[in-house]
Design a protein around this motif. Structure first.
Motif, PDB file in Angstrom:
ATOM      1  N   MET A   1      -0.676  28.037  39.660  1.00 32.41           N
ATOM      2  CA  MET A   1      -0.759  29.053  40.706  1.00 32.41           C
ATOM      3  C   MET A   1      -2.183  29.534  40.907  1.00 32.41           C
ATOM      4  N   MET A   2      -3.070  29.167  39.999  1.00 27.17           N
ATOM      5  CA  MET A   2      -4.460  29.557  40.141  1.00 27.17           C
ATOM      6  C   MET A   2      -5.257  28.376  40.672  1.00 27.17           C
ATOM      7  N   GLY A   3      -6.295  28.671  41.420  1.00 25.83           N
ATOM      8  CA  GLY A   3      -7.143  27.589  41.873  1.00 25.83           C
ATOM      9  C   GLY A   3      -8.132  28.057  42.904  1.00 25.83           C
ATOM     10  N   LYS A   4      -9.039  27.172  43.273  1.00 24.26           N
ATOM     11  CA  LYS A   4     -10.004  27.495  44.312  1.00 24.26           C
ATOM     12  C   LYS A   4      -9.276  27.628  45.639  1.00 24.26           C
ATOM     13  N   LYS A   5      -9.684  28.611  46.412  1.00 20.70           N
ATOM     14  CA  LYS A   5      -9.014  28.868  47.663  1.00 20.70           C
ATOM     15  C   LYS A   5      -9.453  27.851  48.712  1.00 20.70           C
ATOM     16  N   HIS A   6      -8.510  27.359  49.478  1.00 18.29           N
ATOM     17  CA  HIS A   6      -8.794  26.368  50.504  1.00 18.29           C
ATOM     18  C   HIS A   6      -8.348  26.880  51.852  1.00 18.29           C
ATOM     19  N   ASN A   7      -9.055  26.426  52.890  1.00 20.84           N
ATOM     20  CA  ASN A   7      -8.656  26.751  54.257  1.00 20.84           C
ATOM     21  C   ASN A   7      -7.631  25.732  54.717  1.00 20.84           C
ATOM     22  N   THR A   8      -6.376  26.136  54.790  1.00 20.42           N
ATOM     23  CA  THR A   8      -5.306  25.216  55.168  1.00 20.42           C
ATOM     24  C   THR A   8      -4.747  25.544  56.544  1.00 20.42           C
ATOM     25  N   GLY A   9      -5.565  26.260  57.364  1.00 20.24           N
ATOM     26  CA  GLY A   9      -5.088  26.645  58.679  1.00 20.24           C
ATOM     27  C   GLY A   9      -4.852  25.451  59.592  1.00 20.24           C
ATOM     28  N   THR A  10      -5.729  24.450  59.509  1.00 26.25           N
ATOM     29  CA  THR A  10      -5.592  23.255  60.332  1.00 26.25           C
ATOM     30  C   THR A  10      -5.306  22.070  59.434  1.00 26.25           C
ATOM     31  N   LEU A  11      -4.092  21.544  59.508  1.00 24.34           N
ATOM     32  CA  LEU A  11      -3.688  20.460  58.628  1.00 24.34           C
ATOM     33  C   LEU A  11      -3.478  19.181  59.430  1.00 24.34           C
ATOM     34  N   ARG A  12      -4.076  18.112  58.975  1.00 20.76           N
ATOM     35  CA  ARG A  12      -3.797  16.796  59.553  1.00 20.76           C
ATOM     36  C   ARG A  12      -4.189  15.783  58.495  1.00 20.76           C
ATOM     37  N   LEU A  13      -3.329  15.666  57.502  1.00 20.65           N
ATOM     38  CA  LEU A  13      -3.610  14.850  56.328  1.00 20.65           C
ATOM     39  C   LEU A  13      -2.647  13.676  56.278  1.00 20.65           C
ATOM     40  N   ARG A  14      -3.182  12.472  56.222  1.00 26.15           N
ATOM     41  CA  ARG A  14      -2.357  11.279  56.158  1.00 26.15           C
ATOM     42  C   ARG A  14      -2.957  10.279  55.170  1.00 26.15           C
ATOM     43  N   PRO A  15      -2.114   9.527  54.470  1.00 28.01           N
ATOM     44  CA  PRO A  15      -2.635   8.488  53.571  1.00 28.01           C
ATOM     45  C   PRO A  15      -3.055   7.259  54.366  1.00 28.01           C
ATOM     46  N   ASP A  16      -3.679   6.332  53.686  1.00 28.30           N
ATOM     47  CA  ASP A  16      -4.005   5.033  54.274  1.00 28.30           C
ATOM     48  C   ASP A  16      -2.746   4.169  54.164  1.00 28.30           C
ATOM     49  N   TYR A  17      -1.962   4.140  55.241  1.00 20.53           N
ATOM     50  CA  TYR A  17      -0.672   3.454  55.193  1.00 20.53           C
ATOM     51  C   TYR A  17      -0.825   1.965  54.888  1.00 20.53           C
ATOM     52  N   GLU A  18      -1.834   1.338  55.442  1.00 17.35           N
ATOM     53  CA  GLU A  18      -2.012  -0.098  55.216  1.00 17.35           C
ATOM     54  C   GLU A  18      -2.241  -0.406  53.740  1.00 17.35           C
ATOM     55  N   ALA A  19      -2.952   0.502  53.058  1.00 18.38           N
ATOM     56  CA  ALA A  19      -3.214   0.299  51.630  1.00 18.38           C
ATOM     57  C   ALA A  19      -1.959   0.452  50.784  1.00 18.38           C
TER      58      ALA A  19
END
Length: 310
Positions: A1-19
């Protein structure tokens, strides 16, 4: 529950599907037996490529299982051909992703658990599709919502967009005193298991806090009738700058965050809680692994689906 704070307001995260095509061929779904009962109907194949009824031959593509290559036909035609088998019924997965405030923290590699959760859901869904399964993805904020089981790029992208919306809502609620999301993951799992889910395996994506909030009796009940897979996103270690409490949104002072005594106490407590969570999952028969870095996600997915235990 602890950690560095991140800006997650704009999310667009995808893996490399081909890999992911080649690693997908390593998935064997060894723990299939629990999802098959007399009321579910007979399965000649749990996923494409594993029944005994040959459908046709096709050209090899990256990621195909080498065991399915028809060497005689390949040598005769000069092209690498793969045997296509008939699958009577596809395997189904329900990916339940913890989107509570606890997932707004960071992992040891510096990436947010939010980012890791989205990439894990996308990777696992894509890899299961490559192995012939259908799925749906639900965030813990989506109370009472259930989608159809399907697959394909459009379906996956729509599911991930809804998941991003759940995380965005968690960002808006972060720091509020009311524990609006403290038990949402556990409540969502209760809602899901209260409805009939024939031949559906559950795949949970959460962290240590999320696992500890789950009801032990509920987990045992799930594991007694169907396969349960769990991936835990590990929390960042104590002892760096810009540490904050993901539940309250309150920053931790630099003096405390670099305290070696505090770091040791928290490390010991974290290890004890992690051991407790792992014992509970192991005793219930769940397949689980701990993701310490985003680089480990693909390997962890293969491990839990092949019934490895962390």
């Amino acid at each position: 529950m602890m950690g560095k704070k991140h800006n997650t307001g704009t999310l667009r995260l995808r893996p490399d599907y081909e890999a992911l095509n080649l690693p997908s061929a390593q998935i064997h779904f060894n723990g299939f037996s629990k999802t098959v009962g007399r009321s579910d109907g007979a399965f000649r194949s749990v996923f494409r490529g594993r029944s005994m009824e040959l459908e046709d031959l096709r050209e090899y593509v990256a990621g195909d299982n080498l065991r399915d290559i028809d060497w005689k036909s390949s040598s005769r035609t000069g092209e690498i051909l793969v045997r296509n088998y008939v699958a009577d019924k596809k395997r189904r997965f329900m990916f339940v992703v913890d989107t509570g405030k606890n997932m707004l923290g960071a992992m040891p590699d510096g990436h947010s658990k939010t980012a890791a959760g989205i990439i894990t859901a996308a990777s696992a869904a894509y890899m299961c599709t490559r192995a012939g399964a259908e799925y749906q993805i639900l965030g813990s904020m989506e109370a009472g919502r259930q989608e159809r089981y399907s697959c394909g790029p459009g379906f996956l992208e729509a599911s991930l967009r809804r998941l991003e919306g759940c995380y965005s809502m968690s960002v808006k609620l972060a720091g509020r005193k009311k524990a609006l999301l403290s038990d949402e993951f556990n409540m969502q799992l209760r809602r899901i298991t209260s409805t009939p889910m024939r031949s559906v395996s559950l795949f949970l994506i959460t962290d240590l806090y999320g696992v500890l909030t789950l009801d032990d009796r509920l987990i045992r009940s799930i594991c007694s009738v169907r396969d349960l897979y769990v991936l835990l996103m590990e929390d960042a270690d104590w002892g760096s700058s810009h540490i904050y409490n993901a539940q309250t949104g309150v920053a931790v002072s630099e003096y405390l965050s670099y305290s070696s005594r505090m770091a040791n106490e928290i490390s010991d407590k974290k290890a004890a809680l992690l051991n407790k969570a792992m014992r509970n999952l192991r005793a219930c028969g769940a397949s689980y692994d701990i993701v310490r870095s985003t680089q480990d996600i693909t390997e962890s997915i293969i491990k839990v689906l092949n019934r490895g235990v962390g």
